[in-house]
Write a protein that holds these residues in place. Structure first.
Motif, PDB file in Angstrom:
ATOM      1  N   SER A 194      96.986  24.336  16.526  1.00  0.00           N
ATOM      2  CA  SER A 194      97.576  23.315  17.106  1.00  0.00           C
ATOM      3  C   SER A 194      98.009  24.258  18.501  1.00  0.00           C
ATOM      4  CB  SER A 194      99.023  23.239  16.638  1.00  0.00           C
ATOM      5  OG  SER A 194      99.735  24.254  16.322  1.00  0.00           O
ATOM      6  N   LEU A 195      98.268  25.534  18.283  1.00  0.00           N
ATOM      7  CA  LEU A 195      98.415  26.503  19.692  1.00  0.00           C
ATOM      8  C   LEU A 195      97.192  26.417  20.447  1.00  0.00           C
ATOM      9  CD1 LEU A 195     100.187  29.579  18.453  1.00  0.00           C
ATOM     10  CD2 LEU A 195     101.405  28.010  19.948  1.00  0.00           C
ATOM     11  N   VAL A 196      95.906  26.320  19.857  1.00  0.00           N
ATOM     12  CA  VAL A 196      94.819  26.280  21.110  1.00  0.00           C
ATOM     13  C   VAL A 196      94.892  25.314  21.931  1.00  0.00           C
ATOM     14  CG1 VAL A 196      92.185  26.127  21.003  1.00  0.00           C
ATOM     15  CG2 VAL A 196      93.284  27.492  19.321  1.00  0.00           C
ATOM     16  N   GLY A 197      95.299  24.177  21.316  1.00  0.00           N
ATOM     17  CA  GLY A 197      95.507  23.006  22.131  1.00  0.00           C
ATOM     18  C   GLY A 197      96.532  23.082  23.275  1.00  0.00           C
ATOM     19  N   GLN A 198      97.626  23.699  22.875  1.00  0.00           N
ATOM     20  CA  GLN A 198      98.751  23.754  23.772  1.00  0.00           C
ATOM     21  C   GLN A 198      98.331  24.814  24.894  1.00  0.00           C
ATOM     22  OE1 GLN A 198     102.386  24.676  21.687  1.00  0.00           O
ATOM     23  NE2 GLN A 198     101.594  22.948  20.073  1.00  0.00           N
ATOM     24  N   SER A 199      97.465  25.448  24.789  1.00  0.00           N
ATOM     25  CA  SER A 199      97.083  26.958  25.794  1.00  0.00           C
ATOM     26  C   SER A 199      98.273  27.443  26.031  1.00  0.00           C
ATOM     27  CB  SER A 199      96.373  26.423  27.035  1.00  0.00           C
ATOM     28  OG  SER A 199      97.148  25.666  27.933  1.00  0.00           O
ATOM     29  N   PRO A 200      98.945  28.195  25.359  1.00  0.00           N
ATOM     30  CA  PRO A 200      99.997  29.093  25.547  1.00  0.00           C
ATOM     31  C   PRO A 200      99.445  30.262  26.157  1.00  0.00           C
ATOM     32  CG  PRO A 200      99.478  29.459  23.158  1.00  0.00           C
ATOM     33  CD  PRO A 200      98.458  28.433  23.718  1.00  0.00           C
ATOM     34  N   ASP A 201     100.492  31.284  26.706  1.00  0.00           N
ATOM     35  CA  ASP A 201     100.071  32.433  27.046  1.00  0.00           C
ATOM     36  C   ASP A 201      98.993  33.283  26.180  1.00  0.00           C
ATOM     37  OD1 ASP A 201     100.664  35.042  28.768  1.00  0.00           O
ATOM     38  OD2 ASP A 201     101.118  35.604  26.931  1.00  0.00           O
ATOM     39  N   LEU A 202      98.024  33.850  26.690  1.00  0.00           N
ATOM     40  CA  LEU A 202      96.734  34.555  25.926  1.00  0.00           C
ATOM     41  C   LEU A 202      97.351  35.591  24.705  1.00  0.00           C
ATOM     42  CD1 LEU A 202      93.530  34.508  27.958  1.00  0.00           C
ATOM     43  CD2 LEU A 202      94.082  33.436  25.769  1.00  0.00           C
ATOM     44  N   VAL A 203      98.342  36.243  25.379  1.00  0.00           N
ATOM     45  CA  VAL A 203      98.807  37.665  24.798  1.00  0.00           C
ATOM     46  C   VAL A 203      99.591  36.908  23.638  1.00  0.00           C
ATOM     47  CG1 VAL A 203     100.049  39.475  24.831  1.00  0.00           C
ATOM     48  CG2 VAL A 203      98.540  38.943  26.841  1.00  0.00           C
ATOM     49  N   VAL A 204     100.231  35.990  23.854  1.00  0.00           N
ATOM     50  CA  VAL A 204     101.195  35.376  22.712  1.00  0.00           C
ATOM     51  C   VAL A 204     100.373  34.846  21.541  1.00  0.00           C
ATOM     52  CG1 VAL A 204     102.864  33.500  22.228  1.00  0.00           C
ATOM     53  CG2 VAL A 204     103.014  34.689  24.316  1.00  0.00           C
ATOM     54  N   PHE A 205      99.149  34.097  22.049  1.00  0.00           N
ATOM     55  CA  PHE A 205      98.281  33.591  21.089  1.00  0.00           C
ATOM     56  C   PHE A 205      97.625  34.590  20.310  1.00  0.00           C
ATOM     57  CE2 PHE A 205      93.930  32.456  20.044  1.00  0.00           C
ATOM     58  CZ  PHE A 205      94.397  31.397  19.229  1.00  0.00           C
ATOM     59  N   LEU A 206      97.158  35.810  20.829  1.00  0.00           N
ATOM     60  CA  LEU A 206      96.515  36.941  20.362  1.00  0.00           C
ATOM     61  C   LEU A 206      97.416  37.631  19.328  1.00  0.00           C
ATOM     62  CD1 LEU A 206      94.543  38.513  23.193  1.00  0.00           C
ATOM     63  CD2 LEU A 206      93.654  37.182  21.368  1.00  0.00           C
ATOM     64  N   SER A 207      98.565  37.810  19.803  1.00  0.00           N
ATOM     65  CA  SER A 207      99.899  38.443  18.782  1.00  0.00           C
ATOM     66  C   SER A 207      99.894  37.467  17.492  1.00  0.00           C
ATOM     67  CB  SER A 207     101.146  38.385  19.522  1.00  0.00           C
ATOM     68  OG  SER A 207     100.986  38.971  20.867  1.00  0.00           O
ATOM     69  N   LEU A 208      99.829  35.932  17.636  1.00  0.00           N
ATOM     70  CA  LEU A 208      99.942  35.394  16.546  1.00  0.00           C
ATOM     71  C   LEU A 208      98.765  35.526  15.345  1.00  0.00           C
ATOM     72  CD1 LEU A 208     101.498  32.181  18.124  1.00  0.00           C
ATOM     73  CD2 LEU A 208     102.369  33.538  16.452  1.00  0.00           C
ATOM     74  N   VAL A 209      97.506  35.358  16.211  1.00  0.00           N
ATOM     75  CA  VAL A 209      96.244  35.940  15.248  1.00  0.00           C
ATOM     76  C   VAL A 209      96.540  37.146  14.448  1.00  0.00           C
ATOM     77  CG1 VAL A 209      93.807  36.233  15.398  1.00  0.00           C
ATOM     78  CG2 VAL A 209      94.822  34.665  17.004  1.00  0.00           C
TER      79      VAL A 209
END
Length: 669
Positions: free
Chosen positions: A64-79
């Protein structure tokens, strides 16, 4: 999506109870394999149920985050968190089931360990969500690019995520391939831009810095196997592509400026990309270009030898300090110098002979014996580059070689003189004496100059003579007093000094040990020095920069009725002082004498050539004879000089002029 498996209601409590009793069994005694198998199944069911649902919810939230394109670093931290949870859980379960992993799984074919199964499950989930993997890779590449552009990034995050890629077996396909492509593009652009903007020394420093950074990246977060291809990519784009431009733009400047450190950096970087051959060729053409301006410019002839020596010394120190004594580079310097010295026939050889002669003649001009020897050794190196010795007039080069042999031999003679009984028993202590023994015939002819030496100096000459003749019987020693020099100790009212002076200056000064005041005539009678020479000597002592004597009356020139007194109050800042002799301008005769000597050696060759040609042809016109001579003689010669040689052969009756036509010569057998 996938249909979710369902689980019996009191599943957890029952499973735990089974696990507990099984684990107790493990601790108390060896359970049988039937128990082990049951236990393994129970742990797996428990393990995977919890994992499966956790992954599912984690990946759902990531998708669901991929679609919302949040800050990349935030996304990477979640992964990263997702992966971290998996690792934590696997470690916990594996702690419980480690014994199973080690025994049952090892012994049972086709059963994978819990860790492998956990990874497989994570992979399966990830492959169902390709956009998550894609976004992760994009994020990683973006972070690394930011770091290359000088921003601080979370290296631990990079490290963890790349470890995850390695663990999942997707590192090289999913990450490394696009990473190397991006690296190549990044440095291709940067190399082009920096080459235009900066000068070569700065560019090389930048390349060195970039290669170190990439190396560090491999230590901090990239997989070790990425190092080789990564460094090679950076080297190709930053260095290899720009080799010709770097040399073109900066090599000459670095060489002219003797920039040891920058040249050393260039050498070590070039050697990384196998570009040393290009560097060697650049060195060769640099030496030839620079050297040509030294050798070919006739106006600079008087400095040719010292300029060449300086140039060679500079190249030698660059070879040692910047080019790590590379053998091919060393040979290039030799070959290029050989080429230079032989660009102009004869002249370099003549100038070397003259330079040598001047150095030895001016022995005491503020240089120590060591410095003089050093210079002579270096001149010898230059001389060895002269090839085609026959073309230079063999007699002439033989003389030059003779000069060098004399210098070598003199060193040995002086060494053994110091050790000899004559020196040890007869020389006063504190007296040092060294003698250059030169072979007549090799050296220019020096006009003999008379001088009446003080008793002590005669004694020293006799001691050496006795030693020399005991070693080489049957030889004659003739002292060239005009070339001698001494160091005298002198007491002035303001303190002691040492005076470096010529032998003639010495003889004059020593007279003042026994007299306060002497007239020009007194000095002339006592020393026996020739009039002009004596005036020059007195002028150097009383009218130059260093006035050890005072002249009465004062004045620039020495007159017949002048008198001289010792200058008691003499002062000078240095302890050792060089009293320069006043140089006679080199006479035209002296200058031509070098050229004359070369020509004398040549005339035998010219004569021999004329006789050879006439013997074959028997009859020949003047013009044809001259043409043939020009072809046969390997050195430039004026037609007028050839004509003289022909006349001389006619006088000596080797040829005669034709009775009917004086322009035709006949050979007389």
């Amino acid at each position: 999506g996938v249909a979710k498996p369902t689980v019996p209601t009191n599943f957890e409590e029952e499973t735990w109870a089974k696990l507990k009793s099984a684990i107790n069994a493990i601790f108390l005694k060896q359970p049988d394999s039937c128990d082990l198998e049951k236990l393994y199944q129970v742990s797996l069911v428990y393990f995977f149920r919890s994992l499966y649902f956790d992954y599912d919810s984690d990946l759902q939230s990531l998708r669901s985050l991929v679609g919302q394109s949040p800050d990349l670093v935030v996304f990477l931290s979640l992964v990263e968190k997702c992966w971290q949870d998996l690792c934590d859980q696997m470690l916990m379960i594996r702690g419980i089931a480690l014994y199973l992993d080690r025994t049952y799984v090892k012994q049972t074919p086709n059963v994978r360990s819990l860790w492998d199964m956990g990874l497989q499950l994570f992979c399966k989930h990830l492959s169902l969500a390709p956009e998550v993997e894609h976004k992760t890779v994009t994020g990683l590449l973006r972070m690394i690019e930011s770091e290359r552009l000088g921003e601080a990034v979370d290296r631990t995050l990079l490290n963890h995520l790349l470890k995850m890629f390695t663990a999942l077996g997707i590192y090289s396909e999913s990450f490394e391939k696009p990473f190397l492509e991006r690296t190549s593009e990044f440095y291709a652009a940067e190399g082009m831009k920096y080459m235009q903007q900066s000068d070569v020394p700065d560019y090389l420093k930048h390349v060195e810095m970039r290669l170190n950074e990439e190396n560090e990246r491999c230590l901090l977060y990239l997989d070790a196997l990425t190092r080789k291809p990564l460094i090679a990519t950076a080297e190709r784009q930053l260095l290899e592509r720009h080799i010709p431009a770097i040399l073109d733009k900066g090599f000459m400047m670095l060489m002219d400026g003797h920039r040891i450190e920058d040249l050393q950096r260039m050498y070590s970087l070039f050697s990384r990309v196998n570009a040393l051959e290009s560097l060697r060729q650049a060195l060769s053409s640099y030496i030839r270009r620079t050297g040509q301006s030294i050798v070919m410019d006739e106006e600079k002839d008087k400095d040719m030898v010292s300029s060449l020596l300086e140039f060679k010394a500079s190249l030698d120190s660059i070879l040692e300090e910047s080019f790590s004594k590379n053998e091919a580079f060393c040979n290039t310097i030799k070959d290029s110098f050989e080429h230079l010295i032989n660009l102009r026939q004869n002249r370099p050889a003549e100038l070397i002979a003259k330079f040598l002669d001047e150095k030895l003649r001016a022995g005491n001009k503020g240089t120590s014996e060591e410095e003089l020897e050093g210079t002579l050794d270096k001149v010898l190196v230059l001389f060895r580059f002269i090839q085609l010795k026959t073309e230079c007039g063999s007699q002439f080069t033989n003389k030059l070689e003779g000069m060098f042999k004399d210098i070598e031999l003199s060193k040995e003679i002086n060494e053994s003189f110091k050790q000899s009984s004559q020196a040890r028993t007869k020389l006063r202590s504190g007296i040092e004496m060294s003698v250059h023994v030169l072979t007549t015939g090799y050296w220019p002819t020096y006009p003999p100059m008379d001088v009446r030496l003080p008793h002590e100096l005669n004694v020293y000459q006799d001691i050496f003579k006795e030693f020399y003749l005991s070693k080489y019987s049957g030889r004659r020693l003739m002292w060239q007093n005009s070339l001698g020099h001494c160091v005298l100790k002198a007491d002035f009212s303001k303190g002691k000094k040492e005076l470096a002076v010529s032998l003639f200056q010495t003889v004059v000064l020593m007279l003042f040990n026994d007299a306060q005041k002497l007239s020009f005539q007194d000095i002339k009678d006592s020393t026996g020095i020739e009039d002009k020479e004596l005036r020059r000597t007195l002028q150097s002592l009383a009218c130059g920069k260093v006035r050890v004597l005072q002249k009465l009356p004062k004045g620039r020139d020495v007159e017949d009725d002048d008198s001289f007194i010792f200058n008691e109050g003499f002062t000078a800042p240095l302890y050792r002082i060089k009293v320069n002799a006043i140089q006679m301008k080199e006479t035209v005769e002296e200058n031509t004498s070098t050229t004359e000597r070369v020509f004398q050696d040549r005339q035998y060759q010219v004569d021999a050539a004329i006789v050879r040609i006439m013997k074959t042809r028997k009859v020949l016109s003047h013009t044809l004879l001259i043409t043939e001579l020009f072809e046969q003689l390997k050195f430039p010669i004026k037609p007028a000089d050839l004509k003289k040689r022909i006349e001389s052969l006619i006088d000596r009756e080797y040829l005669e002029r034709d009775k009917n036509n004086p322009q035709i010569y006949n050979y007389l057998a």
